[in-house]
Design an enzyme around this catalytic site. Structure first.
Site, PDB file in Angstrom:
ATOM      1  N   GLU A 209       0.805  -1.217   0.000  1.00  0.00           N
ATOM      2  CA  GLU A 209       0.000   0.000   0.000  1.00  0.00           C
ATOM      3  C   GLU A 209       0.837   1.265   0.000  1.00  0.00           C
ATOM      4  O   GLU A 209       1.991   1.279   0.419  1.00  0.00           O
ATOM      5  CB  GLU A 209      -1.004  -0.004   1.156  1.00  0.00           C
ATOM      6  CG  GLU A 209      -0.412  -0.175   2.530  1.00  0.00           C
ATOM      7  CD  GLU A 209      -1.506  -0.201   3.599  1.00  0.00           C
ATOM      8  OE1 GLU A 209      -2.045  -1.284   3.846  1.00  0.00           O
ATOM      9  OE2 GLU A 209      -1.791   0.860   4.175  1.00  0.00           O
TER      10      GLU A 209
ATOM     11  N   CYS B 161       3.606   8.526   0.409  1.00  0.00           N
ATOM     12  CA  CYS B 161       4.248   7.608   1.346  1.00  0.00           C
ATOM     13  C   CYS B 161       4.296   6.234   0.687  1.00  0.00           C
ATOM     14  O   CYS B 161       3.260   5.692   0.316  1.00  0.00           O
ATOM     15  CB  CYS B 161       3.441   7.567   2.642  1.00  0.00           C
ATOM     16  SG  CYS B 161       4.030   6.320   3.803  1.00  0.00           S
TER      17      CYS B 161
ATOM     18  N   CYS C 179       7.154  -7.073   6.567  1.00  0.00           N
ATOM     19  CA  CYS C 179       8.284  -6.543   7.329  1.00  0.00           C
ATOM     20  C   CYS C 179       8.695  -7.583   8.362  1.00  0.00           C
ATOM     21  O   CYS C 179       7.855  -8.325   8.863  1.00  0.00           O
ATOM     22  CB  CYS C 179       7.876  -5.249   8.042  1.00  0.00           C
ATOM     23  SG  CYS C 179       9.243  -4.403   8.875  1.00  0.00           S
TER      24      CYS C 179
ATOM     25  N   CYS D 233       7.824  -4.644  15.182  1.00  0.00           N
ATOM     26  CA  CYS D 233       7.426  -3.618  16.161  1.00  0.00           C
ATOM     27  C   CYS D 233       6.020  -3.960  16.676  1.00  0.00           C
ATOM     28  O   CYS D 233       5.129  -4.310  15.907  1.00  0.00           O
ATOM     29  CB  CYS D 233       7.445  -2.231  15.534  1.00  0.00           C
ATOM     30  SG  CYS D 233       9.102  -1.725  15.033  1.00  0.00           S
TER      31      CYS D 233
ATOM     32  N   CYS E 199       2.665  -2.269  15.288  1.00  0.00           N
ATOM     33  CA  CYS E 199       2.589  -2.033  13.844  1.00  0.00           C
ATOM     34  C   CYS E 199       1.871  -3.167  13.115  1.00  0.00           C
ATOM     35  O   CYS E 199       2.207  -4.342  13.275  1.00  0.00           O
ATOM     36  CB  CYS E 199       3.996  -1.857  13.287  1.00  0.00           C
ATOM     37  SG  CYS E 199       4.032  -1.593  11.502  1.00  0.00           S
TER      38      CYS E 199
ATOM     39  N   GLY F 198       7.386  -1.973   5.619  1.00  0.00           N
ATOM     40  CA  GLY F 198       8.753  -2.414   5.374  1.00  0.00           C
ATOM     41  C   GLY F 198       9.805  -1.567   6.054  1.00  0.00           C
ATOM     42  O   GLY F 198       9.546  -0.442   6.480  1.00  0.00           O
ATOM     43  N   GLU F 199      10.987  -2.133   6.169  1.00  0.00           N
ATOM     44  CA  GLU F 199      12.127  -1.420   6.736  1.00  0.00           C
ATOM     45  C   GLU F 199      13.110  -1.151   5.592  1.00  0.00           C
ATOM     46  O   GLU F 199      13.785  -2.066   5.115  1.00  0.00           O
ATOM     47  CB  GLU F 199      12.764  -2.276   7.844  1.00  0.00           C
ATOM     48  CG  GLU F 199      14.112  -1.799   8.345  1.00  0.00           C
ATOM     49  CD  GLU F 199      14.163  -0.322   8.714  1.00  0.00           C
ATOM     50  OE1 GLU F 199      13.290   0.176   9.443  1.00  0.00           O
ATOM     51  OE2 GLU F 199      15.107   0.362   8.243  1.00  0.00           O
TER      52      GLU F 199
ATOM     53  N   SER G 116      12.489   6.593   6.803  1.00  0.00           N
ATOM     54  CA  SER G 116      12.308   6.284   8.219  1.00  0.00           C
ATOM     55  C   SER G 116      12.872   4.896   8.512  1.00  0.00           C
ATOM     56  O   SER G 116      12.622   3.945   7.781  1.00  0.00           O
ATOM     57  CB  SER G 116      10.809   6.322   8.524  1.00  0.00           C
ATOM     58  OG  SER G 116      10.568   5.945   9.853  1.00  0.00           O
TER      59      SER G 116
ATOM     60  N   SER H 141      12.843   5.981  14.186  1.00  0.00           N
ATOM     61  CA  SER H 141      11.727   5.590  15.045  1.00  0.00           C
ATOM     62  C   SER H 141      12.271   5.288  16.430  1.00  0.00           C
ATOM     63  O   SER H 141      12.915   4.267  16.639  1.00  0.00           O
ATOM     64  CB  SER H 141      11.042   4.348  14.458  1.00  0.00           C
ATOM     65  OG  SER H 141      10.518   4.660  13.194  1.00  0.00           O
ATOM     66  N   LEU H 142      12.016   6.188  17.348  1.00  0.00           N
ATOM     67  CA  LEU H 142      12.592   6.083  18.690  1.00  0.00           C
ATOM     68  C   LEU H 142      11.644   5.320  19.618  1.00  0.00           C
ATOM     69  O   LEU H 142      11.983   4.256  20.128  1.00  0.00           O
ATOM     70  CB  LEU H 142      12.882   7.502  19.203  1.00  0.00           C
ATOM     71  CG  LEU H 142      13.652   7.657  20.494  1.00  0.00           C
ATOM     72  CD1 LEU H 142      15.023   7.000  20.411  1.00  0.00           C
ATOM     73  CD2 LEU H 142      13.819   9.149  20.839  1.00  0.00           C
ATOM     74  N   HIS H 143      10.488   5.885  19.842  1.00  0.00           N
ATOM     75  CA  HIS H 143       9.375   5.225  20.544  1.00  0.00           C
ATOM     76  C   HIS H 143       9.600   4.871  22.009  1.00  0.00           C
ATOM     77  O   HIS H 143       8.653   4.533  22.720  1.00  0.00           O
ATOM     78  CB  HIS H 143       8.897   3.965  19.807  1.00  0.00           C
ATOM     79  CG  HIS H 143       8.519   4.201  18.381  1.00  0.00           C
ATOM     80  ND1 HIS H 143       7.950   5.363  17.940  1.00  0.00           N
ATOM     81  CD2 HIS H 143       8.637   3.407  17.277  1.00  0.00           C
ATOM     82  CE1 HIS H 143       7.732   5.289  16.637  1.00  0.00           C
ATOM     83  NE2 HIS H 143       8.141   4.121  16.216  1.00  0.00           N
TER      84      HIS H 143
ATOM     85  N   ASN I  13      -1.826   4.603  16.386  1.00  0.00           N
ATOM     86  CA  ASN I  13      -3.036   4.218  15.684  1.00  0.00           C
ATOM     87  C   ASN I  13      -3.329   2.783  16.113  1.00  0.00           C
ATOM     88  O   ASN I  13      -2.621   1.872  15.718  1.00  0.00           O
ATOM     89  CB  ASN I  13      -2.735   4.281  14.179  1.00  0.00           C
ATOM     90  CG  ASN I  13      -3.962   4.580  13.372  1.00  0.00           C
ATOM     91  OD1 ASN I  13      -5.064   4.178  13.737  1.00  0.00           O
ATOM     92  ND2 ASN I  13      -3.779   5.271  12.269  1.00  0.00           N
TER      93      ASN I  13
ATOM     94  N   CYS J 285      -0.655   2.199   9.125  1.00  0.00           N
ATOM     95  CA  CYS J 285       0.201   1.543   8.135  1.00  0.00           C
ATOM     96  C   CYS J 285      -0.090   0.058   8.093  1.00  0.00           C
ATOM     97  O   CYS J 285      -0.063  -0.626   9.090  1.00  0.00           O
ATOM     98  CB  CYS J 285       1.664   1.695   8.534  1.00  0.00           C
ATOM     99  SG  CYS J 285       2.086   3.298   9.140  1.00  0.00           S
TER     100      CYS J 285
HETATM  101  N1  SAH Z   1      10.420   0.563   9.153  1.00  0.00           N
HETATM  102  C1  SAH Z   1      10.469   1.998   9.190  1.00  0.00           C
HETATM  103  C2  SAH Z   1       9.310   2.661   8.461  1.00  0.00           C
HETATM  104  C3  SAH Z   1       7.985   2.168   8.861  1.00  0.00           C
HETATM  105  S1  SAH Z   1       6.636   2.996   9.452  1.00  0.00           S
HETATM  106  C4  SAH Z   1      10.496   2.455  10.631  1.00  0.00           C
HETATM  107  O1  SAH Z   1      10.356   1.641  11.516  1.00  0.00           O
HETATM  108  O2  SAH Z   1      10.723   3.636  10.856  1.00  0.00           O
HETATM  109  C5  SAH Z   1       6.816   4.663   9.768  1.00  0.00           C
HETATM  110  C6  SAH Z   1       6.531   5.044  11.210  1.00  0.00           C
HETATM  111  O3  SAH Z   1       5.203   4.694  11.639  1.00  0.00           O
HETATM  112  C7  SAH Z   1       7.487   4.378  12.181  1.00  0.00           C
HETATM  113  O4  SAH Z   1       7.919   5.328  13.110  1.00  0.00           O
HETATM  114  C8  SAH Z   1       6.589   3.348  12.839  1.00  0.00           C
HETATM  115  O5  SAH Z   1       7.098   2.953  14.081  1.00  0.00           O
HETATM  116  C9  SAH Z   1       5.276   4.090  12.916  1.00  0.00           C
HETATM  117  N2  SAH Z   1       4.095   3.243  13.122  1.00  0.00           N
HETATM  118  C10 SAH Z   1       3.842   2.005  12.659  1.00  0.00           C
HETATM  119  N3  SAH Z   1       2.649   1.562  13.048  1.00  0.00           N
HETATM  120  C11 SAH Z   1       2.107   2.541  13.795  1.00  0.00           C
HETATM  121  C12 SAH Z   1       0.882   2.680  14.488  1.00  0.00           C
HETATM  122  N4  SAH Z   1      -0.027   1.714  14.494  1.00  0.00           N
HETATM  123  N5  SAH Z   1       0.665   3.838  15.142  1.00  0.00           N
HETATM  124  C13 SAH Z   1       1.575   4.834  15.120  1.00  0.00           C
HETATM  125  N6  SAH Z   1       2.743   4.763  14.490  1.00  0.00           N
HETATM  126  C14 SAH Z   1       3.019   3.621  13.837  1.00  0.00           C
END
Ligand code: SAH
Length: 344
Positions: free
Chosen positions: A93, A106, A113, A117, A120, A160-161, A192, A215-217, A291, A334
């Site tokens: 997508e 995007c 992937c 995470c 995700c 994907g990464e 990202s 992506s820190l989180h 999300n 996503c």
């Molecule tokens: N693999 C890459 C790009 C993927 S997604 C990465 O990890 O950065 C882009 C961003 O969306 C990342 O920061 C990911 O952690 C975040 N993301 C994925 N699913 C999400 C969700 N359900 N809610 C909020 N952010 C999300």
């Protein structure tokens, strides 16, 4: 024999390839322009080539298509979400977002992937395969054709990464910003990553001007590990020093992404620790209220709490925004559209 994927050759590679089949250099320029500027989807459209050459191309090469199978349009903000099918049946997508400053797409970098995470949707079924340069470009080309809109910004933040598909990804960047193609400025491209340290360092040395988003989180190693399995492999300190290295090499300010999950990483102490990490760095922080996906029990904080979190950081001088939610009335997070489709 499988035909060669002609849209994945860089300008230089195509020149060599055409020389090898006995064609003059200017032919390769013409073909590249058909593929990457005029966005032709068949050799028959290439009317300034002889019929014989078109037939020759047809027997050896193919223009691999990404074919639209579904399109959702948000009534709220005009966001378009596309589901594309690849030549071998996998689906991916992509999203078109319209902003005042231009149109942003995007794209996905892999079908599925393997980073896992926790929050995700793309991680739930694992990795199917890497995308080729032509399949990454194809998403943008098709969106431009289907919407009639010019794309000015590209973010590699879909499924994907990208740094797990390193070589194809770097080739894609070169082709997307090639003056013989769409010629999108590298400064308008963001990638990202979840933090694959060795490839972040390699990327720093590619001499590119793209923005790196991390992506820190989580604000410390333990918290990050809880949300992101990749943290088991790379310590937060290594990831941060790879970010510093990227900034040092490219002069491009890092964007940090932080998905806010209620009760997990949105507390006072999290904000404090984040300030400790980001305060000394020249960077930008993007807060993304998570999300929720139904397979996991993660909730987004209330708007009020997200604002509180943001204000706290802002007061300490951190450059921070809460990501505006786009297309929340269509399969938002996503990977959710892809996942729903695959289940059918
Ligand atoms: N693999 C890459 C790009 C993927 S997604 C990465 O990890 O950065 C882009 C961003 O969306 C990342 O920061 C990911 O952690 C975040 N993301 C994925 N699913 C999400 C969700 N359900 N809610 C909020 N952010 C999300």
């Amino acid at each position: 024999m499988e035909k060669k994927d002609i849209r994945s050759y860089t300008f230089e590679e195509l020149k060599t390839e055409m020389e090898q089949i006995g064609e003059k250099a200017f032919r390769s320029t013409q073909i590249y322009s058909w593929l990457h500027e005029k966005l032709a989807d068949s050799f028959d459209e290439m009317t300034n080539l002889s019929k014989t050459l078109r037939e020759k191309l047809n027997t050896e090469y193919e223009i691999r298509m990404v074919t639209m199978v579904e399109r959702q349009v948000s009534e709220k903000d005009g966001t378009n979400k596309f589901l594309f099918e690849l030549y071998d049946g996998h689906v991916i997508e992509s999203v078109l977002m319209k902003y005042k400053h231009g149109n942003s797409v995007c794209i996905s970098s892999q079908a599925g992937c393997r980073m896992g995470c926790r929050f995700c949707a793309s991680a739930l079924d694992g990795l199917a395969r890497n995308l080729t340069p032509s399949e990454m470009l194809g998403q943008i080309y098709q969106i431009q054709k289907l919407s009639g809109e010019r794309v000015s910004n590209v973010v590699v933040m879909g499924t994907g990464e990208p740094l797990d598909n390193y070589d194809n990804f770097v080739t894609f960047i070169h082709m997307l910003s090639d003056e013989h193609g769409l010629n999108i400025s590298q400064r308008n491209i963001t990638v990202s990553t979840c933090g694959i340290v060795p490839n972040m360092r390699r990327l720093a040395e590619e001499n590119l001007q793209i923005t790196l988003a991390l992506s820190l989180h989580g604000s410390n190693q333990e918290k990050r590990k809880r949300l992101m399995p990749v943290a088991n492999k790379y310590e937060l300190s290594e990831v941060l020093s790879a970010c510093d290295y990227y900034f040092e090499k490219t002069g491009r300010r890092i964007t940090f992404e932080y998905s806010l999950v209620q009760g997990i990483n949105d507390q006072e102490e999290d904000a404090k620790e984040l300030i400790g990490i980001l305060g000394p760095r020249n960077c930008h922080l993007n807060l993304i209220p998570v999300n929720p996906i139904k397979e996991r029990d993660f909730k987004k904080p209330t708007r009020q709490n997200a604002e509180k979190f943001k204000n706290k950081l802002e007061k300490s001088g951190i450059n921070v925004t809460i990501r505006r939610e786009m297309g929340s009335d269509i399969d938002g997070a996503c990977g959710q559209l892809r996942r729903r489709y695959r289940k059918k």
